[in-house]
Motif scaffolding. Structure first.
Motif, mmCIF file in Angstrom:
data_model
loop_
_atom_site.group_PDB
_atom_site.id
_atom_site.type_symbol
_atom_site.label_atom_id
_atom_site.label_comp_id
_atom_site.label_asym_id
_atom_site.label_seq_id
_atom_site.Cartn_x
_atom_site.Cartn_y
_atom_site.Cartn_z
ATOM 1 N N LEU A 26 31.674 22.545 54.095
ATOM 2 C CA LEU A 26 30.654 21.905 54.919
ATOM 3 C C LEU A 26 31.029 20.461 55.245
ATOM 4 C CD1 LEU A 26 27.382 23.281 53.283
ATOM 5 C CD2 LEU A 26 28.375 23.905 55.499
ATOM 6 N N TRP A 27 31.554 19.735 54.249
ATOM 7 C CA TRP A 27 31.997 18.355 54.510
ATOM 8 C C TRP A 27 33.101 18.352 55.572
ATOM 9 C CZ3 TRP A 27 28.774 14.798 53.523
ATOM 10 C CH2 TRP A 27 27.987 14.797 52.372
ATOM 11 N N GLN A 28 33.990 19.318 55.514
ATOM 12 C CA GLN A 28 35.059 19.409 56.519
ATOM 13 C C GLN A 28 34.459 19.620 57.910
ATOM 14 O OE1 GLN A 28 38.265 18.676 56.271
ATOM 15 N NE2 GLN A 28 38.459 19.035 58.471
ATOM 16 N N ARG A 29 33.481 20.504 58.016
ATOM 17 C CA ARG A 29 32.813 20.737 59.309
ATOM 18 C C ARG A 29 32.154 19.457 59.817
ATOM 19 N NH1 ARG A 29 31.389 25.546 61.795
ATOM 20 N NH2 ARG A 29 31.039 24.080 63.484
ATOM 21 N N LEU A 30 31.545 18.687 58.893
ATOM 22 C CA LEU A 30 30.912 17.432 59.293
ATOM 23 C C LEU A 30 31.948 16.426 59.790
ATOM 24 C CD1 LEU A 30 28.238 17.032 56.487
ATOM 25 C CD2 LEU A 30 27.860 17.662 58.865
ATOM 26 N N ALA A 74 21.952 7.943 47.109
ATOM 27 C CA ALA A 74 22.985 8.883 46.651
ATOM 28 C C ALA A 74 23.487 9.753 47.805
ATOM 29 C CB ALA A 74 22.439 9.753 45.514
ATOM 30 N N THR A 75 22.612 10.098 48.731
ATOM 31 C CA THR A 75 23.027 10.880 49.893
ATOM 32 C C THR A 75 23.991 10.077 50.755
ATOM 33 O OG1 THR A 75 20.961 12.125 49.864
ATOM 34 C CG2 THR A 75 22.223 12.147 51.927
ATOM 35 N N GLY A 76 23.668 8.822 51.004
ATOM 36 C CA GLY A 76 24.590 7.955 51.750
ATOM 37 C C GLY A 76 25.922 7.829 51.036
ATOM 38 N N ASP A 77 25.880 7.680 49.708
ATOM 39 C CA ASP A 77 27.115 7.612 48.914
ATOM 40 C C ASP A 77 27.945 8.882 49.109
ATOM 41 O OD1 ASP A 77 26.277 5.150 47.909
ATOM 42 O OD2 ASP A 77 25.657 5.965 45.954
ATOM 43 N N ALA A 78 27.285 10.055 49.111
ATOM 44 C CA ALA A 78 28.001 11.325 49.274
ATOM 45 C C ALA A 78 28.685 11.393 50.638
ATOM 46 C CB ALA A 78 27.039 12.499 49.086
ATOM 47 N N PHE A 79 28.005 10.934 51.687
ATOM 48 C CA PHE A 79 28.621 10.926 53.018
ATOM 49 C C PHE A 79 29.854 10.034 53.030
ATOM 50 C CE2 PHE A 79 24.888 13.094 54.395
ATOM 51 C CZ PHE A 79 25.213 13.684 55.602
ATOM 52 N N GLY A 83 34.006 10.980 53.470
ATOM 53 C CA GLY A 83 34.615 10.564 54.725
ATOM 54 C C GLY A 83 33.823 10.889 55.975
ATOM 55 N N VAL A 84 32.499 11.027 55.836
ATOM 56 C CA VAL A 84 31.657 11.316 57.000
ATOM 57 C C VAL A 84 30.846 10.057 57.294
ATOM 58 C CG1 VAL A 84 29.895 12.830 57.981
ATOM 59 C CG2 VAL A 84 31.545 13.748 56.337
ATOM 60 N N THR A 85 31.453 9.173 58.091
ATOM 61 C CA THR A 85 30.788 7.901 58.389
ATOM 62 C C THR A 85 30.614 7.675 59.885
ATOM 63 O OG1 THR A 85 32.924 6.772 58.247
ATOM 64 C CG2 THR A 85 31.564 6.796 56.257
ATOM 65 N N ASP A 86 31.310 8.429 60.710
ATOM 66 C CA ASP A 86 31.148 8.328 62.153
ATOM 67 C C ASP A 86 30.061 9.313 62.557
ATOM 68 O OD1 ASP A 86 31.446 7.653 64.786
ATOM 69 O OD2 ASP A 86 33.227 8.899 65.094
ATOM 70 N N ILE A 87 28.810 8.914 62.279
ATOM 71 C CA ILE A 87 27.684 9.835 62.409
ATOM 72 C C ILE A 87 26.482 9.081 62.967
ATOM 73 C CG2 ILE A 87 27.026 9.420 59.994
ATOM 74 C CD1 ILE A 87 26.132 12.360 59.864
#
Length: 189
Positions: A26-30, A74-79, A83-87
């Protein structure tokens, strides 16, 4: 160690490994984009809002508690960790949703009325749900958005009753509907 206990431990480890692999997918898809993330606001004890509810006045609303604030961070930390920051970050205008989005500290938060709660007849479920389906269908490849909203909104879109702080990763099914790609969280510190 008795064989039965060993078997239970082995099953638990296997389940944890399977879950971690699913989350990585899922992180890869994001990271790739073309997907949205429906997030139920973090923990805000209670149900609905007081009768005196006023949009823009947090003192009249049900709000996050300290556990909810920690979940949002914690959710922001997980993003960031994944490596999901261009969101893009869009939020309901209800204080518990906008505070969740702000505390994730990913990007500036855009208030988005279709994400507002329609619990107890406060909004227009059909119009808001259609607007969100259209927004998700319009995501281009490489574009990822997070939508911080409410249980009723997520359930109307996906038939899933999410926990506070839970993430539902979605994409357009190409036919005007939404495909659920998976679930993650809630995240805790």
């Amino acid at each position: 160690m008795p064989i039965r206990v060993f078997g239970v431990l082995l099953a638990a480890l296997s389940l944890a490994a399977t879950s971690a692999a699913a989350d990585e997918g899922l992180w890869q898809r994001l990271r790739e984009g073309g997907v949205g993330v429906l997030m139920r606001h973090a923990t805000a004890p209670g149900t609905g809002d007081p009768a005196s509810f006023t949009l823009g006045d947090c003192s009249t609303q049900r709000n996050l508690n300290e556990a909810g604030r920690a979940e949002a961070r914690a959710t922001g930390d997980a993003f960031r960790r994944n490596g999901v920051t261009d969101i893009a970050v869009l939020s309901s205008r209800w204080c518990r949703s906008s505070e969740t989005a702000e505390l994730m500290d990913l990007r500036p938060v855009e208030p988005h009325p279709p994400l507002d709660s329609f619990f107890a007849g406060r909004g227009d479920q059909a119009a808001q749900t259609a607007a969100m389906r259209q927004r998700i269908a319009g995501l281009s490849e490489g574009e990822t958005e997070i939508y911080v909203t409410h249980q009723v909104n997520i359930t109307a879109l996906t038939d899933i009753f999410p926990r506070s702080g839970e993430l539902i990763v979605v994409a357009s099914d190409g036919r005007g509907g939404i495909e659920v790609l998976g679930r993650m969280g809630p995240f805790r510190r």
